[in-house]
Write a protein that holds these residues in place. Structure first.
Motif, PDB file in Angstrom:
ATOM      1  N   ILE A  38       0.869  -1.173   0.000  1.00  0.00           N
ATOM      2  CA  ILE A  38       0.000   0.000   0.000  1.00  0.00           C
ATOM      3  C   ILE A  38       0.905   1.222   0.000  1.00  0.00           C
ATOM      4  N   ARG A  39       0.683   2.109  -0.957  1.00  0.00           N
ATOM      5  CA  ARG A  39       1.479   3.333  -1.080  1.00  0.00           C
ATOM      6  C   ARG A  39       0.570   4.499  -1.387  1.00  0.00           C
ATOM      7  N   GLU A  40       1.071   5.704  -1.134  1.00  0.00           N
ATOM      8  CA  GLU A  40       0.360   6.917  -1.511  1.00  0.00           C
ATOM      9  C   GLU A  40       1.060   7.542  -2.712  1.00  0.00           C
ATOM     10  N   SER A  41       0.274   8.136  -3.570  1.00  0.00           N
ATOM     11  CA  SER A  41       0.789   8.769  -4.779  1.00  0.00           C
ATOM     12  C   SER A  41       0.147  10.141  -4.927  1.00  0.00           C
ATOM     13  N   TYR A  42       0.976  11.130  -5.145  1.00  0.00           N
ATOM     14  CA  TYR A  42       0.520  12.514  -5.270  1.00  0.00           C
ATOM     15  C   TYR A  42       0.556  12.898  -6.746  1.00  0.00           C
ATOM     16  N   ASP A  43      -0.606  13.231  -7.300  1.00  0.00           N
ATOM     17  CA  ASP A  43      -0.709  13.581  -8.718  1.00  0.00           C
ATOM     18  C   ASP A  43      -0.987  15.073  -8.850  1.00  0.00           C
ATOM     19  N   ARG A  44       0.031  15.805  -9.277  1.00  0.00           N
ATOM     20  CA  ARG A  44      -0.116  17.245  -9.465  1.00  0.00           C
ATOM     21  C   ARG A  44      -0.055  17.625 -10.941  1.00  0.00           C
ATOM     22  N   GLY A  45      -0.110  16.634 -11.811  1.00  0.00           N
ATOM     23  CA  GLY A  45       0.012  16.896 -13.240  1.00  0.00           C
ATOM     24  C   GLY A  45       1.477  16.961 -13.633  1.00  0.00           C
ATOM     25  N   ASN A  46       1.724  17.199 -14.899  1.00  0.00           N
ATOM     26  CA  ASN A  46       3.088  17.300 -15.409  1.00  0.00           C
ATOM     27  C   ASN A  46       3.468  18.763 -15.594  1.00  0.00           C
ATOM     28  N   GLY A  47       4.757  19.020 -15.664  1.00  0.00           N
ATOM     29  CA  GLY A  47       5.225  20.396 -15.750  1.00  0.00           C
ATOM     30  C   GLY A  47       6.339  20.568 -16.756  1.00  0.00           C
ATOM     31  N   ALA A  48       6.787  21.810 -16.855  1.00  0.00           N
ATOM     32  CA  ALA A  48       7.899  22.163 -17.741  1.00  0.00           C
ATOM     33  C   ALA A  48       8.747  23.212 -17.038  1.00  0.00           C
ATOM     34  N   THR A  49      10.027  23.202 -17.345  1.00  0.00           N
ATOM     35  CA  THR A  49      10.965  24.168 -16.787  1.00  0.00           C
ATOM     36  C   THR A  49      11.942  24.592 -17.871  1.00  0.00           C
ATOM     37  N   ILE A  50      12.541  25.779 -17.679  1.00  0.00           N
ATOM     38  CA  ILE A  50      13.442  26.308 -18.705  1.00  0.00           C
ATOM     39  C   ILE A  50      14.569  27.104 -18.072  1.00  0.00           C
ATOM     40  N   LEU A  51      15.732  27.002 -18.678  1.00  0.00           N
ATOM     41  CA  LEU A  51      16.846  27.877 -18.322  1.00  0.00           C
ATOM     42  C   LEU A  51      17.032  28.857 -19.467  1.00  0.00           C
ATOM     43  N   LEU A  52      16.838  30.131 -19.164  1.00  0.00           N
ATOM     44  CA  LEU A  52      17.144  31.192 -20.121  1.00  0.00           C
ATOM     45  C   LEU A  52      18.605  31.565 -19.944  1.00  0.00           C
ATOM     46  N   TYR A  53      19.344  31.624 -21.055  1.00  0.00           N
ATOM     47  CA  TYR A  53      20.769  31.946 -20.973  1.00  0.00           C
ATOM     48  C   TYR A  53      21.138  32.950 -22.051  1.00  0.00           C
ATOM     49  N   ASN A  54      22.162  33.750 -21.752  1.00  0.00           N
ATOM     50  CA  ASN A  54      22.702  34.700 -22.717  1.00  0.00           C
ATOM     51  C   ASN A  54      24.176  34.384 -22.866  1.00  0.00           C
ATOM     52  N   LYS A  55      24.520  33.810 -24.009  1.00  0.00           N
ATOM     53  CA  LYS A  55      25.889  33.351 -24.250  1.00  0.00           C
ATOM     54  C   LYS A  55      26.890  34.502 -24.234  1.00  0.00           C
ATOM     55  N   LEU A  56      26.539  35.642 -24.835  1.00  0.00           N
ATOM     56  CA  LEU A  56      27.460  36.783 -24.893  1.00  0.00           C
ATOM     57  C   LEU A  56      27.696  37.409 -23.521  1.00  0.00           C
ATOM     58  N   GLN A  57      26.618  37.591 -22.767  1.00  0.00           N
ATOM     59  CA  GLN A  57      26.729  38.204 -21.437  1.00  0.00           C
ATOM     60  C   GLN A  57      27.173  37.200 -20.377  1.00  0.00           C
ATOM     61  N   LYS A  58      27.073  35.896 -20.711  1.00  0.00           N
ATOM     62  CA  LYS A  58      27.375  34.818 -19.760  1.00  0.00           C
ATOM     63  C   LYS A  58      26.465  34.890 -18.534  1.00  0.00           C
ATOM     64  N   THR A  59      25.171  35.119 -18.809  1.00  0.00           N
ATOM     65  CA  THR A  59      24.187  35.256 -17.740  1.00  0.00           C
ATOM     66  C   THR A  59      23.046  34.261 -17.915  1.00  0.00           C
ATOM     67  N   VAL A  60      22.311  34.067 -16.835  1.00  0.00           N
ATOM     68  CA  VAL A  60      21.105  33.244 -16.838  1.00  0.00           C
ATOM     69  C   VAL A  60      20.003  34.012 -16.108  1.00  0.00           C
ATOM     70  N   ILE A  61      18.769  33.650 -16.415  1.00  0.00           N
ATOM     71  CA  ILE A  61      17.612  34.220 -15.726  1.00  0.00           C
ATOM     72  C   ILE A  61      17.040  33.140 -14.810  1.00  0.00           C
ATOM     73  N   LEU A  62      16.935  33.461 -13.530  1.00  0.00           N
ATOM     74  CA  LEU A  62      16.321  32.580 -12.544  1.00  0.00           C
ATOM     75  C   LEU A  62      15.236  33.365 -11.819  1.00  0.00           C
ATOM     76  N   THR A  63      14.502  32.704 -10.957  1.00  0.00           N
ATOM     77  CA  THR A  63      13.445  33.362 -10.187  1.00  0.00           C
ATOM     78  C   THR A  63      13.649  33.053  -8.708  1.00  0.00           C
ATOM     79  N   ARG A  64      13.021  33.875  -7.869  1.00  0.00           N
ATOM     80  CA  ARG A  64      13.003  33.606  -6.433  1.00  0.00           C
ATOM     81  C   ARG A  64      11.561  33.779  -5.960  1.00  0.00           C
ATOM     82  N   GLN A  65      11.082  32.776  -5.230  1.00  0.00           N
ATOM     83  CA  GLN A  65       9.726  32.862  -4.693  1.00  0.00           C
ATOM     84  C   GLN A  65       9.591  31.988  -3.449  1.00  0.00           C
ATOM     85  N   PHE A  66       8.544  32.264  -2.695  1.00  0.00           N
ATOM     86  CA  PHE A  66       8.271  31.511  -1.474  1.00  0.00           C
ATOM     87  C   PHE A  66       7.720  30.144  -1.839  1.00  0.00           C
ATOM     88  N   ARG A  67       8.251  29.101  -1.187  1.00  0.00           N
ATOM     89  CA  ARG A  67       7.783  27.727  -1.382  1.00  0.00           C
ATOM     90  C   ARG A  67       7.493  27.118  -0.014  1.00  0.00           C
TER      91      ARG A  67
END
Length: 192
Positions: A38-67
């Motif tokens: 007997i097990r429990e399973s949590y179904d929250r659907g599927n998701g997607a994630t992305i890393l935005l990057y700028n090769k010339l600037q050598k930067t990335v875009i990230l986010t910060r939020q409460f979890r």
């Protein structure tokens, strides 16, 4: 019965934000013996994630939020630095991540590249996450981002040097698994 697994009973324990099920199943071990678990399973659907990057600037875009779950589990202020992500909500993964990118970061990207998909916590959560990367430039910024008001999102957009992001993994400032995978992928494939 598929792969020696047979679902015997499924009970819905919660259907509030997502669906929590209690599942009784039987399976056959290699020696032929039958076992019931007997097990429990949590179904929250599927998701997607992305890393935005700028090769010339050598930067990335990230986010910060409460979890909340991180706060409950010892993250002092509950804030988490992450790659942009969201639930598919009946979209295909590519459309979802384009929508989420604009909502959360304010960047409108057209050319996204799927790099892989993964189960992030397969012992209890059904979710598959589709991982993307995309190059960004200042010209793609169409709004301030920060998420949608009606979804009660309060997202801070962070632009930082790739080197700093990698250091933040080492210091424990970045603890989100999907973000760590994307940053390591970008480093390994010399995107930034």
């Amino acid at each position: 019965m598929i792969n020696n697994i047979k679902i015997l009973e499924t009970k819905i324990l919660s259907d509030n934000w997502y669906v929590l099920k209690k599942i009784t199943y039987e399976y056959f071990k290699k020696d032929g013996t039958r076992h019931t678990q007997i097990r429990e399973s949590y179904d929250r659907g599927n998701g997607a994630t992305i890393l935005l990057y700028n090769k010339l600037q050598k930067t990335v875009i990230l986010t910060r939020q409460f979890r909340l779950p991180t706060f409950i589990n010892g993250n002092e202020n509950g804030m988490l630095i992450e790659a942009c992500a969201g639930m598919l909500d009946n979209d295909n993964p590519e459309d979802c991540i384009k929508r989420e990118t604009e909502e959360e970061t304010g960047y409108q990207v057209a050319d996204v590249r799927k790099i892989f998909e993964a189960y992030m916590s397969p012992g209890a959560i059904t979710e598959i996450i589709h991982f993307f990367v995309a190059e960004y430039s200042k010209e793609m910024k169409v709004n301030e981002g920060g998420g949608l008001e009606h979804e009660e999102e309060n997202i801070e957009v962070l632009e930082m040097k790739m080197e700093k992001a990698m250091q933040m993994i080492a210091t424990g400032e970045i603890k989100d698994g999907k973000t760590m995978l994307l940053l390591h992928y970008a480093k390994l494939h010399d995107l930034v």
